[in-house]
Scaffold this motif. Structure first.
Motif, PDB file in Angstrom:
ATOM      1  N   LEU A   1      -7.519  11.358  -0.669  1.00 44.16           N
ATOM      2  CA  LEU A   1      -7.376   9.868  -0.176  1.00 44.16           C
ATOM      3  C   LEU A   1      -6.660   9.025  -1.349  1.00 44.16           C
ATOM      4  N   GLN A   2      -6.978   9.097  -2.521  1.00 43.27           N
ATOM      5  CA  GLN A   2      -6.099   8.518  -3.573  1.00 43.27           C
ATOM      6  C   GLN A   2      -4.569   8.635  -3.251  1.00 43.27           C
ATOM      7  N   PRO A   3      -4.027   9.827  -3.408  1.00 43.49           N
ATOM      8  CA  PRO A   3      -2.760  10.086  -3.132  1.00 43.49           C
ATOM      9  C   PRO A   3      -2.115   9.233  -1.806  1.00 43.49           C
ATOM     10  N   THR A   4      -2.792   9.588  -0.758  1.00 45.99           N
ATOM     11  CA  THR A   4      -2.388   8.724   0.715  1.00 45.99           C
ATOM     12  C   THR A   4      -2.337   7.149   0.357  1.00 45.99           C
TER      13      THR A   4
ATOM     14  N   GLU B   1       5.652  12.068   3.338  1.00 46.76           N
ATOM     15  CA  GLU B   1       4.057  12.270   2.889  1.00 46.76           C
ATOM     16  C   GLU B   1       3.372  12.994   4.007  1.00 46.76           C
ATOM     17  N   GLN B   2       3.856  12.578   5.157  1.00 43.71           N
ATOM     18  CA  GLN B   2       2.822  13.501   6.057  1.00 43.71           C
ATOM     19  C   GLN B   2       3.323  14.859   6.117  1.00 43.71           C
ATOM     20  N   GLN B   3       4.466  15.111   5.925  1.00 39.28           N
ATOM     21  CA  GLN B   3       4.775  16.728   5.754  1.00 39.28           C
ATOM     22  C   GLN B   3       4.124  17.192   4.408  1.00 39.28           C
ATOM     23  N   LYS B   4       4.073  16.511   3.374  1.00 37.94           N
ATOM     24  CA  LYS B   4       3.537  17.074   2.189  1.00 37.94           C
ATOM     25  C   LYS B   4       2.015  17.219   2.391  1.00 37.94           C
TER      26      LYS B   4
END
Length: 438
Positions: free
Chosen positions: A28-31, A119-122
């Motif tokens: 959550l925080q990275p997102t 970011e979606q791919q990560k």
């Protein structure tokens, strides 16, 4: 027999697309921070950034609320929001869907949203390493994409897209009114932000601040004394005050000059700083995914409405900045420690939004929730320890005096305005059945 029942339960749980471990709350925080980084890249101004955070969280909140009975739907506290049905042809993991919904909404709404594709791919790769199957991830993405499109459609009706069609702002003539400030002499930011549809409050002027001290260049007047206080503070700053001012600068685009050359530096917005504090707090409290999403959503919506309320006052009073007054009437060579933001002075934006959010977080997480803020480490600042959200908000507010960009009455009236907004939000979430976490 017991062994068979246990195996059956695990099979049913997995078949529904719900992996028992690990908990996606770690993502959550990275997102949220991924959204922040794109906003920094785009130089999203403070009010606009709060809007982007709100809509990116809103879709995730709805996905979670429809799978978690103890999380009231947003229709219970967002004024004009209608339930978004989450459609899926197969079972899906709602936590993963919520994460992808945040990124997809940001991808669709942010000017450089395409950057979130990486970011979606990560996130996809991380989930695969954690044991989630391609089928589970694909189904969650499908759900997320559908909800994100509906959120974007809802956002399109909040009048944001009409802002560019309005007349350009022209400074009002008169000694007491705001005028563009050095070094960039930039145009006023979001002069029509009051027209944006609020999320929680009723109207932009619901929490109208008391009138500011009237302008006067008479050295015996109350206003002149306010201006002189800013001047005196700026001339006599100790290291502690300098540090506090710099720590809470939160200027999305500061300009440094060297001769005829100007260099722009991008930083986090005030709202972005408080969104990261929210992530720090929910992680420290060990909140589960659903409650973490709920807290982030409430903070984002509070930020958005606090900016709407503050900007309504800014362009009503249209008050001149200290830098302009001091250069005209006290000392033509004086410069504030911080770069003066390009919009009217009253009330102090950081004072309003910080106080409002601190009140909401205090209700949810407790009055003495100590935390270590690492938000500014990215900008070569050390971590900061605070004993409460209110302590952090109070420091953010007074930093504007130390930085030379606000008069004291704008700070104190801003705190009153923010406190009133926070109290209103708290009463609203109480009625929605949202209880303190502590």
């Amino acid at each position: 027999m017991r062994y068979f029942i246990l195996i059956s339960l695990v099979f049913i749980h997995t078949a529904r697309g719900q992996k028992p471990t690990p908990d996606p709350v770690q993502h959550l925080q990275p997102t949220v921070f991924a959204l922040t980084m794109v906003m920094i890249h785009d130089v999203a101004n403070p009010p606009a950034a709060s809007r982007f955070y709100t809509y990116c969280l809103l879709g995730a909140h709805e996905i979670v609320a429809q799978h978690t009975p103890e999380i009231p739907p947003a229709t219970q506290f967002i004024r004009s929001f209608k339930t978004i049905p989450v459609e899926s042809s197969a079972p899906y993991n709602h936590q993963i869907a919520a994460l992808f919904c945040m990124l997809e909404t940001g991808r669709l709404m942010l000017p450089s949203g395409y950057m979130l594709e990486e970011e979606q791919q990560k996130l996809t790769e991380s989930l695969r390493k954690e044991g989630y199957t391609n089928a589970m991830i694909t189904q969650a993405k499908t759900v997320a994409d559908g909800v994100a499109k509906k959120i974007v459609a809802y956002a399109a009706a909040d009048h944001y897209l009409k802002l560019s069609t309005r007349l350009r702002y022209r400074p009002i003539r008169g000694d007491g009114f705001w005028y563009p400030t050095p070094p960039g002499y930039m145009e006023a930011i979001e002069p029509h932000w009051r027209t944006i549809r609020p999320m929680l409050i009723d109207t932009c002027s619901q929490f109208r601040a008391e009138p500011p001290v009237a302008f006067s260049n008479d050295s015996t007047s109350a206003f002149y004394k306010l201006a002189y206080e800013v001047y005196h503070e700026g001339k006599n700053l100790d290291e502690k005050k300098r540090f506090i001012a710099s720590y809470w600068d939160c200027n999305p685009f500061a300009i440094n000059t060297s001769g005829h050359m100007m260099i722009g530096f991008k930083k986090i917005s005030p709202g972005g700083h408080w969104m990261n504090i929210t992530s720090i707090a929910t992680r420290k409290a060990g909140l589960d995914f659903a409650r973490s999403i709920q807290v982030h959503t409430l903070v984002a919506a509070t930020l958005m409405d606090a900016f709407i309320s503050c900007w309504d006052e800014k362009y009503r009073s249209n008050r001149i900045r200290p830098e302009t007054v001091i250069n005209r009437f006290i000392d033509p060579r004086w410069q504030p420690l911080l770069q003066t933001p390009p919009f009217p002075e009253y009330t102090s934006g950081h004072s309003v939004i910080s106080t409002a959010v601190a009140e909401v977080l205090t209700y949810l997480m407790g009055d003495h929730f100590a935390f270590t803020d690492d938000t500014e480490v990215l900008f070569d600042m050390p971590t900061r320890d605070f004993q409460s959200f209110r302590e952090a908000a109070a420091e953010a507010a007074i930093s504007r005096l130390y930085g030379g960009i606000h008069y004291r009455d704008a700070i104190e009236s801003g705190q009153k305005q923010g406190s009133a907004i926070g109290a209103f939000v708290i009463e609203k979430v109480k009625k929605a059945g949202i209880k303190p976490i502590r």
